[in-house]
Scaffold this motif. Sequence first.
Motif, PDB file in Angstrom:
ATOM      1  N   LYS A   1       0.861  -1.203   0.000  1.00  0.00           N
ATOM      2  CA  LYS A   1       0.000   0.000   0.000  1.00  0.00           C
ATOM      3  C   LYS A   1       0.886   1.237   0.000  1.00  0.00           C
ATOM      4  CE  LYS A   1      -3.505   2.921   1.078  1.00  0.00           C
ATOM      5  NZ  LYS A   1      -4.006   3.409   2.326  1.00  0.00           N
TER       6      LYS A   1
ATOM      7  N   GLY B   1      -8.857  12.197  -3.607  1.00  0.00           N
ATOM      8  CA  GLY B   1     -10.191  11.664  -3.304  1.00  0.00           C
ATOM      9  C   GLY B   1     -10.859  12.278  -2.083  1.00  0.00           C
ATOM     10  N   HIS B   2     -10.069  12.497  -1.033  1.00  0.00           N
ATOM     11  CA  HIS B   2     -10.674  12.842   0.264  1.00  0.00           C
ATOM     12  C   HIS B   2     -11.452  14.165   0.301  1.00  0.00           C
ATOM     13  CE1 HIS B   2      -9.471   9.415   2.697  1.00  0.00           C
ATOM     14  NE2 HIS B   2      -8.361   9.397   1.976  1.00  0.00           N
TER      15      HIS B   2
ATOM     16  N   GLY C   1      -3.644   5.144  -1.798  1.00  0.00           N
ATOM     17  CA  GLY C   1      -4.686   5.907  -1.126  1.00  0.00           C
ATOM     18  C   GLY C   1      -5.083   7.143  -1.912  1.00  0.00           C
ATOM     19  N   GLY C   2      -5.927   7.969  -1.281  1.00  0.00           N
ATOM     20  CA  GLY C   2      -6.530   9.096  -1.988  1.00  0.00           C
ATOM     21  C   GLY C   2      -5.848  10.433  -1.761  1.00  0.00           C
TER      22      GLY C   2
ATOM     23  N   SER D   1     -11.949   2.214   1.338  1.00  0.00           N
ATOM     24  CA  SER D   1     -10.577   2.694   1.573  1.00  0.00           C
ATOM     25  C   SER D   1      -9.544   1.730   0.998  1.00  0.00           C
ATOM     26  CB  SER D   1     -10.317   2.865   3.072  1.00  0.00           C
ATOM     27  OG  SER D   1     -10.149   1.604   3.677  1.00  0.00           O
ATOM     28  N   GLY D   2      -8.402   2.288   0.680  1.00  0.00           N
ATOM     29  CA  GLY D   2      -7.304   1.451   0.206  1.00  0.00           C
ATOM     30  C   GLY D   2      -6.908   0.425   1.255  1.00  0.00           C
TER      31      GLY D   2
ATOM     32  N   GLY E   1      -8.096   3.387  -3.237  1.00  0.00           N
ATOM     33  CA  GLY E   1      -9.325   3.704  -2.521  1.00  0.00           C
ATOM     34  C   GLY E   1     -10.255   4.443  -3.471  1.00  0.00           C
TER      35      GLY E   1
HETATM   36  O1  IP8 Z   1      -6.881   7.089   1.208  1.00  0.00           O
HETATM   37  C1  IP8 Z   1      -9.891   6.639   0.169  1.00  0.00           C
HETATM   38  O2  IP8 Z   1      -8.777   5.767   0.221  1.00  0.00           O
HETATM   39  P1  IP8 Z   1      -7.713   5.852   1.394  1.00  0.00           P
HETATM   40  C2  IP8 Z   1     -10.064   7.196  -1.222  1.00  0.00           C
HETATM   41  O3  IP8 Z   1      -6.898   4.603   1.286  1.00  0.00           O
HETATM   42  C3  IP8 Z   1     -11.163   8.200  -1.371  1.00  0.00           C
HETATM   43  O4  IP8 Z   1      -8.468   5.912   2.692  1.00  0.00           O
HETATM   44  C4  IP8 Z   1     -11.886   8.157  -2.638  1.00  0.00           C
HETATM   45  C5  IP8 Z   1     -11.469   9.095  -0.506  1.00  0.00           C
END
Ligand code: IP8
Length: 269
Positions: A13, A58-59, A53-54, A157-158, A143
């Motif tokens: 990851k 993404g977040h 991850g995002g 989530s990833g 994610g």
């Molecule tokens: O950063 C969440 O993935 P994470 C991705 O692994 C989004 O928690 C789309 C928020």
Amino acid sequence: MVRRMSVKPTVLKLGGSVITDKEKPLTPNLKAIERLAGEISRAKVSPLILVHGGGSFGHPIAERYDIAGGYADPSQILGFSQTHLAMTLLNSWVMEALISHNIAAVEVHPSSCAVTKAGRIANMELEPLKKMLKLGFVPVLYGDAVLDSEKGFAILSGDQLVSSLAIALGASRIIMGADVDGLYTADPKADSSAQLISHLTLEELKSLKHRIEGSKATDVTGGMLGKMHEVKLAIENDIETVIVNATKPLRVYKALKGEKVTGTIIEKG
Ligand code: IP8
């Protein structure tokens, strides 16, 4: 002829806080992505599954439209699309770096192959992933915003993907590339006596969790607690998990090679 996958896969990851600039929306950390692609390429670990991850992609958008809370209003629909689009943009930077380092990476979009139930993976199409691994490809997931059988949609989530894939595909180990050195006895940003824990059993992790939960939650411990909740499931399935600081050169490389590295190893015990 199809190559046989004799060795158990490794799941790596790359944390969103490592590969993006968390302070600036939609800003990749291209230096980190490039360096990590080089480390992954040189380590030559196969079979390998990558998940990222995002971060600042993404977040912020998922939060603005409360995608994790599920469908409540038609105005969120476009927010779902924007969240997914942001993640595909970040994924493109990662893919480009990996492939330019001669890694046969292929992106697998979770929104197209996974459905959650109340935020937990309920269905996931694994056939393409298995076939990719057999042929020597490196599947890359991230994610994502996904459809959910109870809530309409959710954020997968990833970290959840990492442990779920590791279990489903019989991985031997998980490497979590974070932005901290590993697990500490206390929050290192708030407590100067905090010490890095190099080795933990599952039982020790559980008692450590209680201690951290009892203390004031901060970003670092909060983030780590979420991660630990997910990987606990994989460790229970005898999958060794290593947390290393992916912002520091060669930590991911050494973890991939199985060399001695600063970080935290958690085993079932
Ligand atoms: O950063 C969440 O993935 P994470 C991705 O692994 C989004 O928690 C789309 C928020």
